[in-house]
Design a protein around this motif. Structure first.
Motif, mmCIF file in Angstrom:
data_model
loop_
_atom_site.group_PDB
_atom_site.id
_atom_site.type_symbol
_atom_site.label_atom_id
_atom_site.label_comp_id
_atom_site.label_asym_id
_atom_site.label_seq_id
_atom_site.Cartn_x
_atom_site.Cartn_y
_atom_site.Cartn_z
ATOM 1 N N TYR A 1 0.904 -1.327 -0.044
ATOM 2 C CA TYR A 1 0.040 0.004 -0.036
ATOM 3 C C TYR A 1 0.996 1.212 -0.033
ATOM 4 N N GLY A 2 2.186 1.312 0.211
ATOM 5 C CA GLY A 2 3.143 2.240 0.100
ATOM 6 C C GLY A 2 2.688 3.520 -0.936
ATOM 7 N N GLU A 3 3.002 2.708 -2.091
ATOM 8 C CA GLU A 3 2.705 3.699 -3.206
ATOM 9 C C GLU A 3 1.752 4.358 -3.289
ATOM 10 N N ARG A 4 0.357 3.644 -3.238
ATOM 11 C CA ARG A 4 -0.949 4.154 -3.464
ATOM 12 C C ARG A 4 -1.155 5.329 -2.413
ATOM 13 N N TRP B 1 0.694 8.549 -3.085
ATOM 14 C CA TRP B 1 0.080 9.219 -4.246
ATOM 15 C C TRP B 1 -0.976 10.264 -3.785
ATOM 16 N N HIS B 2 -1.765 9.250 -2.804
ATOM 17 C CA HIS B 2 -2.905 9.884 -2.341
ATOM 18 C C HIS B 2 -2.503 11.251 -1.337
ATOM 19 N N ILE B 3 -1.441 11.002 -0.562
ATOM 20 C CA ILE B 3 -1.044 12.137 0.240
ATOM 21 C C ILE B 3 -0.178 13.269 -0.838
ATOM 22 N N ARG B 4 0.374 12.874 -1.612
ATOM 23 C CA ARG B 4 1.195 13.951 -2.602
ATOM 24 C C ARG B 4 0.233 14.815 -3.122
ATOM 25 N N LYS B 5 -0.948 14.205 -3.492
ATOM 26 C CA LYS B 5 -1.821 14.965 -4.355
ATOM 27 C C LYS B 5 -2.641 15.949 -3.366
ATOM 28 N N LEU B 6 -2.546 15.780 -2.101
ATOM 29 C CA LEU B 6 -3.142 16.797 -1.187
ATOM 30 C C LEU B 6 -2.169 17.724 -0.738
ATOM 31 N N VAL B 7 -0.728 17.614 -0.520
ATOM 32 C CA VAL B 7 -0.059 18.651 -0.087
ATOM 33 C C VAL B 7 1.245 18.894 -1.388
ATOM 34 N N ALA B 8 1.059 18.298 -2.492
ATOM 35 C CA ALA B 8 1.926 18.860 -3.441
ATOM 36 C C ALA B 8 3.562 18.371 -3.339
ATOM 37 N N ASN C 1 6.210 12.194 1.858
ATOM 38 C CA ASN C 1 7.245 11.348 2.526
ATOM 39 C C ASN C 1 7.190 11.228 3.923
ATOM 40 N N ASP C 2 7.096 12.291 4.377
ATOM 41 C CA ASP C 2 6.996 12.617 6.168
ATOM 42 C C ASP C 2 5.785 11.885 6.679
ATOM 43 N N LEU C 3 4.712 12.523 5.751
ATOM 44 C CA LEU C 3 3.547 12.045 6.067
ATOM 45 C C LEU C 3 3.166 10.685 6.123
ATOM 46 N N LEU C 4 3.787 10.081 4.805
ATOM 47 C CA LEU C 4 3.519 8.712 4.515
ATOM 48 C C LEU C 4 4.396 7.671 5.820
ATOM 49 N N GLN C 5 5.514 8.213 6.318
ATOM 50 C CA GLN C 5 6.197 7.547 7.074
ATOM 51 C C GLN C 5 5.433 7.560 8.459
ATOM 52 N N GLU C 6 4.963 8.725 8.789
ATOM 53 C CA GLU C 6 4.259 8.994 10.299
ATOM 54 C C GLU C 6 2.860 7.989 10.165
ATOM 55 N N THR C 7 2.289 8.093 8.744
ATOM 56 C CA THR C 7 0.980 7.071 8.527
ATOM 57 C C THR C 7 1.453 5.629 9.106
ATOM 58 N N PHE C 8 2.342 5.268 8.360
ATOM 59 C CA PHE C 8 2.749 3.943 8.816
ATOM 60 C C PHE C 8 3.515 3.604 10.106
ATOM 61 N N ALA D 1 -3.810 8.043 6.730
ATOM 62 C CA ALA D 1 -3.146 8.954 5.757
ATOM 63 C C ALA D 1 -3.900 10.268 5.592
ATOM 64 N N THR D 2 -5.355 10.006 5.380
ATOM 65 C CA THR D 2 -5.943 11.247 5.308
ATOM 66 C C THR D 2 -6.106 12.139 6.572
ATOM 67 N N ASN D 3 -6.190 11.644 7.565
ATOM 68 C CA ASN D 3 -6.545 12.210 9.024
ATOM 69 C C ASN D 3 -5.004 12.928 9.248
ATOM 70 N N GLU D 4 -3.967 12.227 9.143
ATOM 71 C CA GLU D 4 -2.565 12.817 9.096
ATOM 72 C C GLU D 4 -2.541 13.934 8.285
ATOM 73 N N THR D 5 -2.579 13.666 7.004
ATOM 74 C CA THR D 5 -2.435 14.854 5.914
ATOM 75 C C THR D 5 -3.411 16.071 6.139
ATOM 76 N N LEU D 6 -4.538 15.722 6.672
ATOM 77 C CA LEU D 6 -5.562 17.014 6.930
ATOM 78 C C LEU D 6 -5.102 17.770 8.186
ATOM 79 N N THR D 7 -4.589 16.952 9.072
ATOM 80 C CA THR D 7 -4.108 17.817 10.400
ATOM 81 C C THR D 7 -2.873 18.565 10.062
ATOM 82 N N PHE D 8 -1.953 18.032 9.009
ATOM 83 C CA PHE D 8 -0.828 18.761 8.682
ATOM 84 C C PHE D 8 -1.141 19.936 7.961
#
Lengths: 180, 142
Positions: free
Chosen positions: A27-30, A33-40, A46-53, A77-84
């Motif tokens: 699921y890492g790659e998927r 991209w979900h996070i990347r499209k939200l934060v650009a 990368n930081d958010l993905l690692q935090e998610t895992f 992942a979505t919660n982490e990103t929206l909080t960020f």
């Protein structure tokens, strides 16, 4: 290996790390991209993905399979990103600048953006959307998730999600009409 | 002519973002490293296991406490005079001044409710009156 097998493997004594690495692999790659499209930004994604895992690793023993593994990971992942993003918006507000404008500047200067001008404008239109509309639009439009899955991820009703997607769609269309 | 709807253009669905070469392999290694560095593997602790039961017990305890508090607050207190009257009543029963106790109600023969009165010897009545009723009361009875 399907999610059920992965979870069973994770619960076996001494195989937690191996099973979790398989989950990251699957699921890492998927999720990236979900996070990347939200934060650009790649670095933020990368930081958010690692935090998610890391959070998923800590919470996985309590995962009761009431939802599917991938919607559960999407939710983290979505919660982490929206909080960020909320924090970044507040920071931008306090420094009297506009977060959407910051994102657009970041996008224009991003060495890892390969799209043409129309795609750039399209991404800028998405960035101007309110947070939750942006997340819903991305999950539906790019990730092609069903409304039921998005509902499981966001905890919002399917009807509300459809309305949210429709509003986002209209806003993007208007912006594209004005800009292109 | 109808304006072009860019959102429905398949090209817009293409991912315009890229990542540095070898990023995903590197990311997996970084996550694996962080997880290993976190030390122990996540275990389901004792508290985690009994958490639902603890929650249920706490809920019952809270409900009991609220119920008890509500009863204590809203139930009117028995006044001291009532208590003293009761105590005095018991005392009379114990001392035999009243012939009837709670239990006696069930023992009374319906046809002979006042039967006992006629069986008391007149000497005993006189002795009781002389011991318990003063002269003023006796004069007023005449």
């Amino acid at each position: 290996m399907d999610d059920k097998d992965l979870l069973e493997l994770f619960r076996e004594e001494g195989k937690e790390n191996y099973a979790f690495n398989l989950i990251v692999d699957k699921y890492g790659e998927r999720l990236y991209w979900h996070i990347r499209k939200l934060v650009a930004s790649h670095e933020d994604a990368n930081d958010l993905l690692q935090e998610t895992f890391i959070k998923a690793w800590a919470a996985l023993p309590r995962f009761r399979e009431e939802s599917r593994l991938y919607t559960w990971l999407y939710r983290i992942a979505t919660n982490e990103t929206l909080t960020f993003i909320k924090k970044a918006k507040l920071k931008a507000f306090l420094s009297l600048s506009d977060y959407s404008r910051q994102l657009e500047n970041q996008l224009e200067a991003d060495p890892y953006f390969n799209g043409d001008n129309t795609q750039m404008i399209f991404q800028k239109a998405i960035m101007r959307l309110p947070l939750k509309q942006k997340a819903v639009f991305n999950m539906r439009y790019f990730d092609e998730l069903s409304y039921e899955d998005i509902s499981e991820i966001s905890g919002t009703s399917v009807g509300a999600l459809k309305a949210s997607y429709h509003h986002a769609y209209q806003k993007i269309q208007e912006y594209l009409k004005e800009t292109i | 002519m109808k304006p072009k709807n860019y959102i429905e253009d398949a090209r817009m669905k293409e991912n315009p973002f890229t990542v540095p070469n070898g990023y995903f392999n590197e990311m997996k290694a970084q996550v694996a490293e962080k997880i290993s560095a976190s030390g122990s593997t996540p275990k389901t602790g004792f508290i985690t296991v009994i958490r639902p039961q603890l929650a249920m017990v706490s809920a019952f305890a809270i409900i009991f406490f609220i119920g008890y508090a509500a009863l204590t607050i809203f139930t009117p207190r028995t006044s001291n005079s009532d208590v003293s009257t009761l105590t005095a009543g018991n005392q009379y029963i114990e001392e035999g001044f009243l012939k009837t106790t709670f239990i006696d109600f069930f023992d009374i023969d319906a046809e002979n409710e006042t039967g006992d009165i006629h069986t008391i010897p007149s000497e005993e009545v006189m002795s009781y009156i002389s011991e318990n009723i003063d002269i003023i009361t006796l004069t007023s009875l005449e």
